[in-house]
Design a protein around this motif. Structure first.
Motif, mmCIF file in Angstrom:
data_model
loop_
_atom_site.group_PDB
_atom_site.id
_atom_site.type_symbol
_atom_site.label_atom_id
_atom_site.label_comp_id
_atom_site.label_asym_id
_atom_site.label_seq_id
_atom_site.Cartn_x
_atom_site.Cartn_y
_atom_site.Cartn_z
ATOM 1 N N GLY A 155 1.051 6.648 -6.662
ATOM 2 C CA GLY A 155 -0.114 7.502 -6.860
ATOM 3 C C GLY A 155 0.225 8.980 -6.750
ATOM 4 N N LEU A 199 -3.855 1.668 -12.856
ATOM 5 C CA LEU A 199 -3.457 1.412 -11.476
ATOM 6 C C LEU A 199 -4.683 1.281 -10.571
ATOM 7 N N TYR A 233 2.061 9.359 0.192
ATOM 8 C CA TYR A 233 1.394 9.925 -0.989
ATOM 9 C C TYR A 233 1.816 11.382 -1.193
ATOM 10 N N GLY A 259 0.809 -1.210 0.000
ATOM 11 C CA GLY A 259 0.000 0.000 0.000
ATOM 12 C C GLY A 259 0.843 1.260 0.000
ATOM 13 N N HIS A 290 3.858 1.588 -1.300
ATOM 14 C CA HIS A 290 4.430 1.751 -2.634
ATOM 15 C C HIS A 290 3.389 2.291 -3.612
ATOM 16 N N ILE A 291 2.158 1.780 -3.501
ATOM 17 C CA ILE A 291 1.083 2.276 -4.367
ATOM 18 C C ILE A 291 0.803 3.742 -4.063
ATOM 19 N N VAL A 326 -5.919 -2.060 -8.478
ATOM 20 C CA VAL A 326 -6.070 -2.011 -7.016
ATOM 21 C C VAL A 326 -7.503 -2.318 -6.616
#
Length: 296
Positions: free
Chosen positions: A11, A265, A226, A4, A6-7, A269
């Motif tokens: 993002g 992406l 983020y 999460g 890394h996402i 997810v």
């Protein structure tokens, strides 16, 4: 949490490259530094070191402002997630459908059939990769696949290319006078609170992930990452403002591809959250690549 995180960082990077942020970065930098684009472009003459430093420090304050708001949102999302802990699985599934819908918005509703079949293929790939009983899990997924098919069909036959609600923009305007570091901080908070058509959906997706965290501080940390993904390119742009302006001018023709990347992406997810494979994938990655446990 590692996947999460890394996402969330990716993002943030994609948010900076979005059509709602990248074109605004040069005038924002000039405004925050109390200067003009001509003065910071370096095309006519060398940029004054004092101006360069003022622009960079203003950018730091701007990033701190937006980071403060995003961390606060992450703490709030994680708190709400803890309150709804008994319904965490249900919350993840509902969030997954919303995130999938945001992905369709970015890619375009006319591509909904292609995205649906691609998502089903992704689900199957994940099942055979991380599931202990792929056939039984595939049968359990049939209702979710049917719901995704209905959502994709509704988007395709809606007659719209995107959600009109997400193409509107409402934001708090900062003070009229620029050039002070306090003003830059306030502008950062204003930017974070602004609901722009590009950053809104992906921020909502990250908030949904933050709500799945087991701790309030974990949710805040995810939104901090983020903000880091969004803020680091902004600081690099401020530090190398002349080359950045020239690069941004040429990169604008690729903004449509960035939107498609953001949509892809989000779709991936969303699908993993619906199936529950997001958490399983995280454990699988940690087992396959133990070094990931030391990151984030």
């Amino acid at each position: 949490m590692e996947v999460g995180v890394h996402i969330a960082f990716i993002g943030g990077l994609l948010s900076f490259l979005s059509p709602c942020v990248l074109p605004l970065a040069p005038p924002y930098l000039a405004y925050l530094g109390g200067t003009t684009l001509d003065q910071i472009s370096g095309e006519s003459e060398e940029v004054d070191p004092a101006v360069r430093l003022r622009v960079f420090l203003s950018a730091v304050c701007f990033v701190l402002g937006l980071g403060a708001v995003f961390v606060g949102l992450g703490l709030g999302a994680a708190t709400a997630g803890n309150i709804l802990l008994d319904n965490k699985a249900w919350l993840a599934t509902v969030s997954g459908f919303f995130i999938y819908g945001f992905g369709l918005h970015f890619i375009g509703f006319r591509q909904a059939p292609v995205i649906f079949f691609g998502t089903v293929f992704l689900m199957g790939l994940l099942l055979w990769s991380v599931s202990f009983d792929p056939l039984a899990d595939a049968i359990d997924l049939l209702p979710y696949v049917a719901a995704l098919a209905a959502l994709s069909a509704a988007a395709y036959f809606s007659g719209q290319e995107r959600l009109s609600l997400l193409t509107r923009e409402a934001r708090f305007e900062g003070p009229a006078q620029a050039g002070s570091y306090g003003t830059s901080f306030v502008m950062g908070t204003a930017f974070a609170f602004g609901w722009t058509p590009c950053i809104g959906p992906i921020l909502a997706a990250i908030l949904a992930l933050a709500a799945q965290e087991g701790s309030v501080w974990g949710g805040g940390a995810m939104l901090a990452v983020y903000a880091l993904g969004l803020g680091v390119p902004f600081l690099v742009a401020a530090l190398f403002i002349g080359p950045f302006l020239r690069w941004a001018k040429g990169f604008r023709r690729h903004l449509g591809k960035v939107e498609a990347g953001m949509g892809t992406l989000l779709v991936a997810v969303g699908a993993m959250m619906i199936t529950g494979d997001f958490e399983r994938l995280a454990y699988w990655l940690l087992e396959a690549f133990p070094v990931l446990a030391t990151i984030g």
